[in-house]
Design an enzyme around this catalytic site. Structure first.
Site, PDB file in Angstrom:
ATOM      1  N   GLY A  71      92.291 -19.364 -59.115  1.00  0.00           N
ATOM      2  CA  GLY A  71      92.904 -18.476 -58.032  1.00  0.00           C
ATOM      3  C   GLY A  71      93.520 -18.993 -56.923  1.00  0.00           C
ATOM      4  N   SER A  72      94.208 -20.035 -57.154  1.00  0.00           N
ATOM      5  CA  SER A  72      94.929 -20.544 -56.032  1.00  0.00           C
ATOM      6  C   SER A  72      96.151 -19.709 -55.463  1.00  0.00           C
ATOM      7  CB  SER A  72      95.703 -22.042 -56.204  1.00  0.00           C
ATOM      8  OG  SER A  72      96.386 -21.913 -56.974  1.00  0.00           O
ATOM      9  N   ARG A  83      95.262 -13.670 -70.143  1.00  0.00           N
ATOM     10  CA  ARG A  83      95.200 -12.976 -71.316  1.00  0.00           C
ATOM     11  C   ARG A  83      96.650 -12.063 -71.563  1.00  0.00           C
ATOM     12  NH1 ARG A  83      90.811 -11.429 -74.379  1.00  0.00           N
ATOM     13  NH2 ARG A  83      91.202  -9.209 -74.554  1.00  0.00           N
ATOM     14  N   LEU A 123      98.202  -8.598 -72.500  1.00  0.00           N
ATOM     15  CA  LEU A 123      97.938  -7.529 -71.939  1.00  0.00           C
ATOM     16  C   LEU A 123      98.487  -6.311 -73.124  1.00  0.00           C
ATOM     17  CD1 LEU A 123      98.515  -7.570 -68.314  1.00  0.00           C
ATOM     18  CD2 LEU A 123      96.498  -7.072 -69.126  1.00  0.00           C
ATOM     19  N   ASN A 178     103.585 -10.710 -62.176  1.00  0.00           N
ATOM     20  CA  ASN A 178     103.072 -12.177 -62.720  1.00  0.00           C
ATOM     21  C   ASN A 178     103.612 -13.120 -62.305  1.00  0.00           C
ATOM     22  OD1 ASN A 178     101.453 -13.242 -64.537  1.00  0.00           O
ATOM     23  ND2 ASN A 178     103.420 -13.802 -65.998  1.00  0.00           N
ATOM     24  N   HIS A 218     104.632 -17.030 -63.625  1.00  0.00           N
ATOM     25  CA  HIS A 218     104.678 -17.843 -64.441  1.00  0.00           C
ATOM     26  C   HIS A 218     105.321 -19.290 -64.300  1.00  0.00           C
ATOM     27  CE1 HIS A 218     104.708 -18.784 -68.860  1.00  0.00           C
ATOM     28  NE2 HIS A 218     106.013 -19.350 -68.574  1.00  0.00           N
ATOM     29  N   THR A 229     106.714  -6.525 -68.459  1.00  0.00           N
ATOM     30  CA  THR A 229     107.237  -5.514 -69.340  1.00  0.00           C
ATOM     31  C   THR A 229     106.447  -5.633 -70.786  1.00  0.00           C
ATOM     32  OG1 THR A 229     109.045  -6.606 -69.973  1.00  0.00           O
ATOM     33  CG2 THR A 229     109.357  -5.120 -68.190  1.00  0.00           C
ATOM     34  N   ASP A 252     106.617 -12.204 -70.977  1.00  0.00           N
ATOM     35  CA  ASP A 252     107.030 -13.498 -70.196  1.00  0.00           C
ATOM     36  C   ASP A 252     108.667 -13.271 -70.122  1.00  0.00           C
ATOM     37  OD1 ASP A 252     104.634 -14.625 -69.596  1.00  0.00           O
ATOM     38  OD2 ASP A 252     105.044 -16.093 -71.157  1.00  0.00           O
ATOM     39  N   GLN A 283     105.157 -24.636 -55.119  1.00  0.00           N
ATOM     40  CA  GLN A 283     106.202 -23.722 -54.989  1.00  0.00           C
ATOM     41  C   GLN A 283     105.730 -22.209 -55.435  1.00  0.00           C
ATOM     42  OE1 GLN A 283     109.250 -24.157 -53.789  1.00  0.00           O
ATOM     43  NE2 GLN A 283     107.967 -25.875 -53.204  1.00  0.00           N
TER      44      GLN A 283
HETATM   45  C1  GAR Z   1      99.414 -21.081 -62.506  1.00  0.00           C
HETATM   46  O1  GAR Z   1     100.156 -22.132 -62.459  1.00  0.00           O
HETATM   47  C2  GAR Z   1     100.065 -19.528 -63.069  1.00  0.00           C
HETATM   48  O2  GAR Z   1     101.490 -19.900 -62.782  1.00  0.00           O
HETATM   49  C3  GAR Z   1      99.803 -19.746 -64.350  1.00  0.00           C
HETATM   50  O3  GAR Z   1      98.256 -20.083 -64.351  1.00  0.00           O
HETATM   51  C4  GAR Z   1      98.145 -20.985 -63.117  1.00  0.00           C
HETATM   52  C5  GAR Z   1      96.957 -20.246 -62.468  1.00  0.00           C
HETATM   53  O4  GAR Z   1      96.654 -20.803 -61.234  1.00  0.00           O
HETATM   54  N1  GAR Z   1      99.915 -18.776 -65.083  1.00  0.00           N
HETATM   55  C6  GAR Z   1     100.395 -18.595 -66.547  1.00  0.00           C
HETATM   56  O5  GAR Z   1     100.445 -19.364 -67.084  1.00  0.00           O
HETATM   57  C7  GAR Z   1     100.542 -17.174 -66.880  1.00  0.00           C
HETATM   58  N2  GAR Z   1     101.024 -17.093 -68.215  1.00  0.00           N
HETATM   59  P1  GAR Z   1      95.723 -20.378 -60.250  1.00  0.00           P
HETATM   60  O6  GAR Z   1      94.534 -19.666 -60.671  1.00  0.00           O
HETATM   61  O7  GAR Z   1      95.355 -21.270 -59.420  1.00  0.00           O
HETATM   62  O8  GAR Z   1      96.618 -19.245 -59.307  1.00  0.00           O
END
Ligand code: GAR
Length: 210
Positions: A13-14, A88, A90, A104, A106, A138, A142, A170
């Protein structure tokens, strides 16, 4: 009127934390995780936010789980739903319900490296520039309209972990920025592209990391 935001996450959850701490003109109406032990839920509770666990393992049918999740989200009347490490896929029905108000993040410069293990794959391909992307979700996994990207140079001695850490720094810059633009009503989707209103060149939708 303050923008009501529901956050979906699965783990650390950062990115949620970066958004929560960015002093944006939003109200985080709820934080929902499909994993009950997600650290992001603890952080939400510590901030006094509504934190909800909806364990997907108790609902083996994806469509049924997504319908339940969508109902829970709707109860909080969101203007925007933010996927912040929600790991997950969707269902199409879920995406259709929130399309246009579903963002989202990525960890790659989409459309390069959709899916998982993006940093490993970037290093294996020998790309010199890597990064991260905030996009509207969408049905095309991705590949939704891109709001903002940050580029991160790849170093000769990089490891997946070191590269991931620089990309994550970033992510924490561009996700709050994207949410702010959304809250200001500045994001306009036109033929699959995002225009930033008030910026005719849309040049500010690029940020460069280290
Ligand atoms: C992040 O790097 C995010 O970009 C990635 O998961 C990590 C979650 O970190 N998301 C994906 O790969 C989605 N396909 P966080 O829980 O510390 O925010």
């Amino acid at each position: 009127m303050t923008l009501r935001v529901v956050i979906l996450l699965s783990g650390r959850g950062s990115n949620f934390q970066a958004i929560a701490e960015a002093r944006l003109p939003i109200e985080i109406a709820a934080v929902i995780s499909n994993r009950p032990n997600a650290a992001g839920l603890d952080y939400a509770r510590a901030r006094g936010l509504t934190a909800i666990a909806l364990d997907h393992t108790e609902h083996p049918d994806r469509e049924a789980f997504d319908a339940l999740l969508a109902d829970e989200i709707e109860r909080h009347r969101p203007d925007l739903v933010v996927l912040a490490g929600y790991m997950r896929i969707l269902s199409a029905a879920f995406i259709a319900r929130f399309e246009g108000r579903l963002l989202n993040i990525h960890p790659s410069l989409l459309p390069m490296f959709p899916g998982l293990k993006t940093h490993e794959r970037a290093l294996a391909e020998g790309v010199k520039i890597h990064g991260c992307t905030v996009h509207f979700v969408t049905a095309d996994l991705d590949h939704g309209p891109i709001v903002i990207q940050a580029a991160v140079p790849v170093r000769a001695d990089d490891t997946p972990g070191a590269l991931a850490a620089r990309v994550l720094a970033q992510e924490h810059c561009i996700y709050p920025q994207a949410v702010q633009w959304f809250a200001e009503g500045r994001l306009e989707i036109n033929h699959g592209r995002v225009n930033l209103k008030g910026d005719p060149t849309s040049q500010s939708v690029l940020s460069t990391g280290t």
